[in-house]
Design an enzyme around this catalytic site. Structure first.
Site, PDB file in Angstrom:
ATOM      1  N   PRO A 255      26.989  38.500  47.872  1.00  0.00           N
ATOM      2  CA  PRO A 255      26.951  38.118  46.458  1.00  0.00           C
ATOM      3  C   PRO A 255      28.312  37.661  45.936  1.00  0.00           C
ATOM      4  CG  PRO A 255      26.727  40.504  46.714  1.00  0.00           C
ATOM      5  CD  PRO A 255      26.622  39.909  48.071  1.00  0.00           C
TER       6      PRO A 255
ATOM      7  N   GLU B  36      25.251  48.813  51.523  1.00  0.00           N
ATOM      8  CA  GLU B  36      26.229  48.527  50.457  1.00  0.00           C
ATOM      9  C   GLU B  36      27.174  47.378  50.795  1.00  0.00           C
ATOM     10  OE1 GLU B  36      26.705  49.767  47.264  1.00  0.00           O
ATOM     11  OE2 GLU B  36      24.686  50.490  47.670  1.00  0.00           O
TER      12      GLU B  36
ATOM     13  N   ARG C 108      15.042  20.720  56.511  1.00  0.00           N
ATOM     14  CA  ARG C 108      14.324  19.576  55.953  1.00  0.00           C
ATOM     15  C   ARG C 108      15.220  18.350  55.786  1.00  0.00           C
ATOM     16  NH1 ARG C 108      11.118  20.316  52.204  1.00  0.00           N
ATOM     17  NH2 ARG C 108      11.420  18.453  50.974  1.00  0.00           N
TER      18      ARG C 108
ATOM     19  N   ASP D 166      13.995  14.854  46.602  1.00  0.00           N
ATOM     20  CA  ASP D 166      13.978  16.250  46.189  1.00  0.00           C
ATOM     21  C   ASP D 166      14.901  16.474  45.010  1.00  0.00           C
ATOM     22  OD1 ASP D 166      12.248  16.936  48.182  1.00  0.00           O
ATOM     23  OD2 ASP D 166      13.775  17.732  49.526  1.00  0.00           O
TER      24      ASP D 166
END
Length: 244
Positions: A87, A114, A152, A167
């Site tokens: 993150p 964690e 893709r 896209d």
């Protein structure tokens, strides 16, 4: 393109890659997906791959020995990158997907619990990547998102290589609306321009819709797009529709 995934849950990756576009890309040898379980490399007799953090704190941290030994077991291609899912990483987007699609190999390290012992990050020299400002239980689903978005983009994976170019986010804009049969459903009809057969006008209409959708739903992206070097067609469409 070869994907090597360091994960404690290899079945999550393998099972999810057994469908749709990714499965077809695997069957046609457009991509390879290899999972490596750090638990197979731990020297702990109980097969532990985590431990309590020095200095105290909640949860368990992934230990550097099994992860770094698992990483060493992977034969690296010359044009490869190591990604560590976290993150705290750089936000993954379409531009990054296009950059990573130029690689021969991506090694993706999935976290859990964690987080990682900091020495895993240092020794692996990995680029930290996040798929958004939220926290998940592990890195397997982010890894699958990255694999899917890159796959893709690879030549020959989609039935029509141009499909990826339309896209959302490919050129910084959201996608235009799409319609298929029936021509009329209840009180809603397909826009007449799409039935005209005039491909040039259809192209312009779709581009205008991209501008409108992006401006309304993601004004941040629209403002960023306006600061790029615009082609003559885009300038004309924007000006004629008072979107500058």
């Amino acid at each position: 393109m070869r994907f090597d995934i360091l994960t404690l849950f290899p079945n999550t990756i393998q099972n999810a890659c057994n469908f749709s576009i990714i499965k077809r890309a695997l069957n046609e040898n457009k991509i390879q997906i290899n999972t490596v379980n750090p638990r197979d490399y731990t020297i702990d007799k109980h097969k532990k791959v985590d431990d309590t953090p020095y200095g105290g704190g909640a949860g368990m941290l992934l230990s550097c020995q099994p992860y770094l030994d698992a990483l060493k077991s992977i034969e690296k291609k010359e044009n490869s990158s190591v990604l560590l899912l976290s993150p705290k990483g750089k936000i993954f987007n379409q531009n990054l997907a296009k950059e990573f699609a130029k690689k021969e190999q991506l090694i993706i390290i999935c976290g859990h619990y964690e987080g990682f012992d900091e020495r895993i990050k240092i020794k692996s020299e990995a680029e930290e990547i996040s798929i958004g400002d939220f926290v998940l239980t592990g890195g397997e689903f982010p890894a699958l998102c990255i694999i899917d978005s890159i796959t893709r983009l690879l030549k020959g994976v989609l039935g029509d290589d141009e499909s990826a170019e339309y896209d959302s986010f490919f050129d910084g804009l959201l996608e235009h609306p799409h319609y298929t049969k029936p021509r009329k459903y209840e009180d809603l009809e397909v826009p007449e321009i799409l039935l005209s057969g005039n491909h040039e006008k259809i192209k312009e209409w779709r581009r205008l819709q991209q501008f409108i959708v992006t401006k309304n739903k993601r004004p941040d992206l629209f403002e960023k797009f306006l600061k790029t070097e615009l082609c003559k067609l885009d300038k004309r469409i924007l000006k004629e529709n008072n979107l500058f």
